[in-house]
Each structure stands twice: as structure tokens, then as C-alpha cells.
Design an enzyme around this catalytic site. Sequence first.
Site, PDB file in Angstrom:
ATOM      1  N   LYS A 170     105.667  36.150  18.003  1.00 14.98           N
ATOM      2  CA  LYS A 170     106.456  37.378  18.147  1.00 14.98           C
ATOM      3  C   LYS A 170     106.914  37.560  19.596  1.00 14.98           C
ATOM      4  O   LYS A 170     108.076  37.861  19.853  1.00 14.98           O
ATOM      5  CB  LYS A 170     105.597  38.579  17.719  1.00 14.98           C
ATOM      6  CG  LYS A 170     106.177  39.911  18.085  1.00 14.98           C
ATOM      7  CD  LYS A 170     105.306  41.057  17.639  1.00 14.98           C
ATOM      8  CE  LYS A 170     104.253  41.483  18.622  1.00 14.98           C
ATOM      9  NZ  LYS A 170     104.752  42.106  19.864  1.00 14.98           N
ATOM     10  N   ASN A 171     105.991  37.356  20.533  1.00 12.29           N
ATOM     11  CA  ASN A 171     106.323  37.634  21.930  1.00 12.29           C
ATOM     12  C   ASN A 171     107.221  36.567  22.549  1.00 12.29           C
ATOM     13  O   ASN A 171     107.673  36.706  23.677  1.00 12.29           O
ATOM     14  CB  ASN A 171     105.048  37.798  22.760  1.00 12.29           C
ATOM     15  CG  ASN A 171     104.346  39.107  22.443  1.00 12.29           C
ATOM     16  OD1 ASN A 171     104.883  39.945  21.708  1.00 12.29           O
ATOM     17  ND2 ASN A 171     103.153  39.290  22.976  1.00 12.29           N
ATOM     18  N   ARG A 175     102.899  52.351  30.309  1.00 15.41           N
ATOM     19  CA  ARG A 175     103.855  51.250  30.365  1.00 15.41           C
ATOM     20  C   ARG A 175     105.155  51.605  31.090  1.00 15.41           C
ATOM     21  O   ARG A 175     106.221  51.702  30.488  1.00 15.41           O
ATOM     22  CB  ARG A 175     104.132  50.734  28.949  1.00 15.41           C
ATOM     23  CG  ARG A 175     102.871  50.268  28.268  1.00 15.41           C
ATOM     24  CD  ARG A 175     103.098  49.753  26.894  1.00 15.41           C
ATOM     25  NE  ARG A 175     103.345  48.324  26.857  1.00 15.41           N
ATOM     26  CZ  ARG A 175     103.418  47.619  25.740  1.00 15.41           C
ATOM     27  NH1 ARG A 175     103.271  48.216  24.588  1.00 15.41           N
ATOM     28  NH2 ARG A 175     103.648  46.328  25.766  1.00 15.41           N
ATOM     29  N   ARG A 226     104.415  44.877  12.214  1.00 12.88           N
ATOM     30  CA  ARG A 226     105.215  44.574  13.405  1.00 12.88           C
ATOM     31  C   ARG A 226     104.953  43.159  13.906  1.00 12.88           C
ATOM     32  O   ARG A 226     105.842  42.537  14.494  1.00 12.88           O
ATOM     33  CB  ARG A 226     104.849  45.536  14.544  1.00 12.88           C
ATOM     34  CG  ARG A 226     105.374  46.944  14.381  1.00 12.88           C
ATOM     35  CD  ARG A 226     105.117  47.742  15.643  1.00 12.88           C
ATOM     36  NE  ARG A 226     105.338  46.876  16.785  1.00 12.88           N
ATOM     37  CZ  ARG A 226     104.577  46.830  17.878  1.00 12.88           C
ATOM     38  NH1 ARG A 226     103.548  47.635  17.993  1.00 12.88           N
ATOM     39  NH2 ARG A 226     104.845  46.012  18.866  1.00 12.88           N
TER      40      ARG A 226
HETATM   41  C1  UD1 Z   1     103.852  41.982  26.827  1.00  6.11           C
HETATM   42  C2  UD1 Z   1     103.591  41.693  25.368  1.00  6.11           C
HETATM   43  C3  UD1 Z   1     102.367  42.454  24.887  1.00  6.11           C
HETATM   44  C4  UD1 Z   1     101.168  42.161  25.787  1.00  6.11           C
HETATM   45  C5  UD1 Z   1     101.526  42.388  27.258  1.00  6.11           C
HETATM   46  C6  UD1 Z   1     100.415  41.978  28.211  1.00  6.11           C
HETATM   47  C7  UD1 Z   1     105.806  41.255  24.495  1.00  6.11           C
HETATM   48  C8  UD1 Z   1     106.929  41.711  23.639  1.00  6.11           C
HETATM   49  N1  UD1 Z   1     104.756  42.091  24.588  1.00  6.11           N
HETATM   50  O1  UD1 Z   1     104.148  43.376  26.939  1.00  6.11           O
HETATM   51  O2  UD1 Z   1     102.068  42.046  23.559  1.00  6.11           O
HETATM   52  O3  UD1 Z   1     100.093  43.003  25.448  1.00  6.11           O
HETATM   53  O4  UD1 Z   1     102.708  41.626  27.606  1.00  6.11           O
HETATM   54  O5  UD1 Z   1     100.073  40.646  28.013  1.00  6.11           O
HETATM   55  O6  UD1 Z   1     105.836  40.173  25.039  1.00  6.11           O
HETATM   56  N2  UD1 Z   1     103.763  47.458  34.156  1.00  6.11           N
HETATM   57  C9  UD1 Z   1     104.133  48.282  35.206  1.00  6.11           C
HETATM   58  N3  UD1 Z   1     105.458  48.335  35.529  1.00  6.11           N
HETATM   59  C10 UD1 Z   1     106.411  47.605  34.868  1.00  6.11           C
HETATM   60  C11 UD1 Z   1     106.011  46.763  33.818  1.00  6.11           C
HETATM   61  C12 UD1 Z   1     104.664  46.706  33.480  1.00  6.11           C
HETATM   62  O7  UD1 Z   1     103.307  48.942  35.805  1.00  6.11           O
HETATM   63  O8  UD1 Z   1     107.595  47.696  35.234  1.00  6.11           O
HETATM   64  C13 UD1 Z   1     102.330  47.410  33.759  1.00  6.11           C
HETATM   65  C14 UD1 Z   1     102.132  47.927  32.318  1.00  6.11           C
HETATM   66  O9  UD1 Z   1     102.046  49.320  32.290  1.00  6.11           O
HETATM   67  C15 UD1 Z   1     100.841  47.258  31.932  1.00  6.11           C
HETATM   68  C16 UD1 Z   1     100.921  45.913  32.672  1.00  6.11           C
HETATM   69  O10 UD1 Z   1     101.905  46.070  33.678  1.00  6.11           O
HETATM   70  O11 UD1 Z   1      99.749  47.987  32.406  1.00  6.11           O
HETATM   71  C17 UD1 Z   1     101.293  44.747  31.774  1.00  6.11           C
HETATM   72  O12 UD1 Z   1     102.523  45.004  31.166  1.00  6.11           O
HETATM   73  P1  UD1 Z   1     103.568  43.856  30.811  1.00  6.11           P
HETATM   74  O13 UD1 Z   1     103.023  42.517  31.203  1.00  6.11           O
HETATM   75  O14 UD1 Z   1     104.892  44.260  31.341  1.00  6.11           O
HETATM   76  O15 UD1 Z   1     103.583  43.958  29.236  1.00  6.11           O
HETATM   77  P2  UD1 Z   1     104.815  43.933  28.265  1.00  6.11           P
HETATM   78  O16 UD1 Z   1     105.835  42.961  28.759  1.00  6.11           O
HETATM   79  O17 UD1 Z   1     105.253  45.331  28.002  1.00  6.11           O
END
Ligand code: UD1
Length: 419
Positions: A22-23, A123, A398
Site C-alpha cells: 500500500k505504501n 501528523r 484501507r
Molecule cells: C508513512 C506511512 C505510514 C507509516 C509512517 C511511518 C504511507 C502512505 N504511510 O506515513 O504507514 O506509519 O510513514 O513509517 O507511506 N512529521 C512531521 N512533519 C512533517 C511530516 C511528518 O513532524 O512534515 C512527523 C509525523 O507527525 C510523525 C513522523 O514525522 O510523527 C513520521 O511521519 P511520516 O514519516 O511523514 O509518515 P507518513 O509519510 O505520514
Amino acid sequence: MQKFRITGGLSLKGEIEVSSAKNSILPIIAATILCDDECVIENFPILEDVSVICDVLRSLNVDVKADVVDSILKINGKSMHSLNLSENLIRKMRASFLVLGPLLSRFGKARVYMPGGCNIGLRPIDLHLKGLSALGADISIVDGCVEISAKKLIGSTVYLDFPSVGATENLIMAATLAEGKTVIENAAKEPEIIDLAIFINGMGGDIEGAGTSRIVIHGVKKLKGVRHVPIYDRIEAGTYIALAAITKSKIKIKGVNEEYLRPIISKFYEMGLKINFDGSDIIVDGNVDLKPINIKTLPHPGFPTDMQPQFMSLLSLVSGTSTIVETIFENRFMHVMELRRMGANISIYDRVAVIDGVKSFVPSRVKATDLRAGAALILAALSCKGESEITDIYHIDRGYAQIENKLKNLNAKIVRIDE
Ligand code: UD1
């Protein structure tokens, strides 16, 4: 609303096939709009999140054809015109925000509703926006929308404060058609990032270093269509390993490799589980006594947060005390309440869960609070004798393709019921 009724306590046996990740497929589908040719994605998983991202592209007037019989997606962004992404589609799935980078890259502007937090945490999107701004984008937030534009994106060096998966993907996609060289330092290293880079390089992009913390993107003028098969879903595979362990069954899991599973299987090995690799299959014999362990979720190649709830179910039945520290998402212990309803003995201290093993779960009516929490409840329900019900299973749909059919093939008793 639908729910699962599960009659647990049966020994499972047979084979289970793992779907595409999925990811991986979500950012890949977003990246198809970087070109105005047809892209073909084979072996796409039938998941709610995939339907949503396809709807996102359709809302931008992209031609998306999904052949569910042959599992082939054909996407052509030639006639794409709209650059506005609605609040509704972002609310349905946070990953819809992944179209921001490609829209900016190809059209020089976009208007995308801000994704809010979700069940598992706040997030934010600051890292996405900081990175795009370093490439020269002007960003303003108006009425809850990110309005972004750039006359020309120019390559730059971006240091991510945290190796965010989504921010790394958005930046790779934005930098692909930018002028010159972009370097992403402290980039996310997940296998799904490598898959996205392979996809874009197949379109004619020039990305080096995906899978390491330093990704270098040389901007190109134009991309072309490509055919691609996404990598397998390592979280789905890990969930089935946990299933074999929690039901003490012998199961063959098909369509995987050892490399991407290493951070997950190293913890299963530490518990004493036997896993044998045979080409692209693994055979797990769950009929062993397991030991308690300590887990800390970390960015890849650390232990993935997306396997934390499933391990929580398994560790709940392991004699002794285990701990799990959740460092990625600040609110990812919602399954604890539901597992407690099923008899688990778990204490929470801020981001630390202390799990004291119990003999068995008690069949109950519980609620899937998010995707992986739902998977954890399926494991718990299948492990204990008697009938359990899991509600709100749209979360599970999902990310687990045809889960009940796959489980029925293993002799599990699970039915989907309309409430
Ligand atoms: C992706 C995955 C999700 C997985 C996560 C962590 C997809 C579609 N989803 O989510 O399944 O659980 O990686 O491995 O691939 N953060 C910030 N600022 C930002 C972006 C992120 O502070 O601009 C923080 C988030 O709040 C969180 C951490 O970084 O605490 C990790 O988030 P991130 O790696 O961005 O996860 P996703 O890409 O949303």
C-alpha cells in the site's frame, strides 16, 4: 458499516499470498501525473486507500482505468487540468497530500486542502512545505488550503529534521522536473522510497541514493510513461508471521524477500520464533514457546511503527513482561483499550507500553480504531476460543486486500457482516 465475526481458537494451515505494498503504490500512483503519457501498474492491491488515490487523480481529470480481474491500473494524465484537491478527498486519506509535489513539479502550482491530524497523531506537514519552499516554491495557507506556486523549481539542498516518509516522497517528486540538482539529507530510507525512485527512473528521471539518508535528484525536462510492479507489502507479511505465532500454526507466506523484512523478523527471532526462507516464500512454525522482548519503533531500518499493534497482541500472550516504546506517532496506543477488553494486561506510561503476558484472550466485541489496530484485533480474535466481533472494519479495508478470503484459505472462520 460492516464488522467481522471471528470464531477463534482454530489451528490454521496452508498458504497466504502477500499483496503489493500500500505504501508503495500510493506515492507511485501520485507520481504518474509527472508525465502526460500512460503509466501501467501491475498487480495493484484492491484496497480502499488505492480507490481513494485513484479518485483523487480522477478529480484532477486524469484518466484512470482499473482492471480488477487482471489487477492492472492504467493511468494517463494527458488531459489533466484541475489543480485543486478537495477537502473531502484529503479528509478521506491523508496520503492524498502526496499529489502536492507532482502537481507543483508539472504545473508550477497547486491548491491542496491541509490534511489534519488523524487517529494516531497530529501528523503535521511542516517538513513537506519547508522542503518545497527550499526548491523555490511560494507557499501560503488560505482558508485551510495550501496554495503553492513556483515560476521555476530550482534544485537545492534540503535537510529534513526528521526522516519523514511522505516529505521525502513529495520532495523527490517535486525535484524530478526541477532545474539542476536537489539533495535530500536525512531522507527516509524505507523500501517504498526505493520503489518510488525505481518507478520515476523508469519514467526517465534521474534519482540516486534512494534507500540511503542522502538522495540526489538531477532534474530532467520531461518524463514518459512506464510499466511497473510495486514491491510486496512488508507490513502485511509481518502481520501474517504474527498470525502464525499467535495461533501456533504452520503457515507458508508467499511473495516476500528477507531484505525488507529484516527489522521485523529480527524481533520475531529474538522471541524464539522459527522462520525459514525458501526463495520468495517463508514458512513460519508458530508452535513454540516465545520469550518476552523490548521494542522501540524507529524510522527504517528500525522497527516499523506499522507493526507495533500486531506485536502488542502477540506479546500479550507471551509469559513475562515485554515493553514497547512508540517514538514515531504520539497517539498510537488506541488498540490497548480494545486489547484490554479482550483480557490483555497492558499499562501505558506516556509513550511506553508495559505488557504482562496472560494465558489467553477472551472473545469480545471490539472496535478497530485504525488500520493496524484492526489487524492486531484480528490476531487476538483468531487466537482465542469463541466468537469475537470487530466493528469499524473500514479501517482494515484501507490496507489489507481481501483479508477475509485470504484468512479463510488458511482455515480461519471469519465472516463479514453488514451492521
Ligand atoms: C508513512 C506511512 C505510514 C507509516 C509512517 C511511518 C504511507 C502512505 N504511510 O506515513 O504507514 O506509519 O510513514 O513509517 O507511506 N512529521 C512531521 N512533519 C512533517 C511530516 C511528518 O513532524 O512534515 C512527523 C509525523 O507527525 C510523525 C513522523 O514525522 O510523527 C513520521 O511521519 P511520516 O514519516 O511523514 O509518515 P507518513 O509519510 O505520514
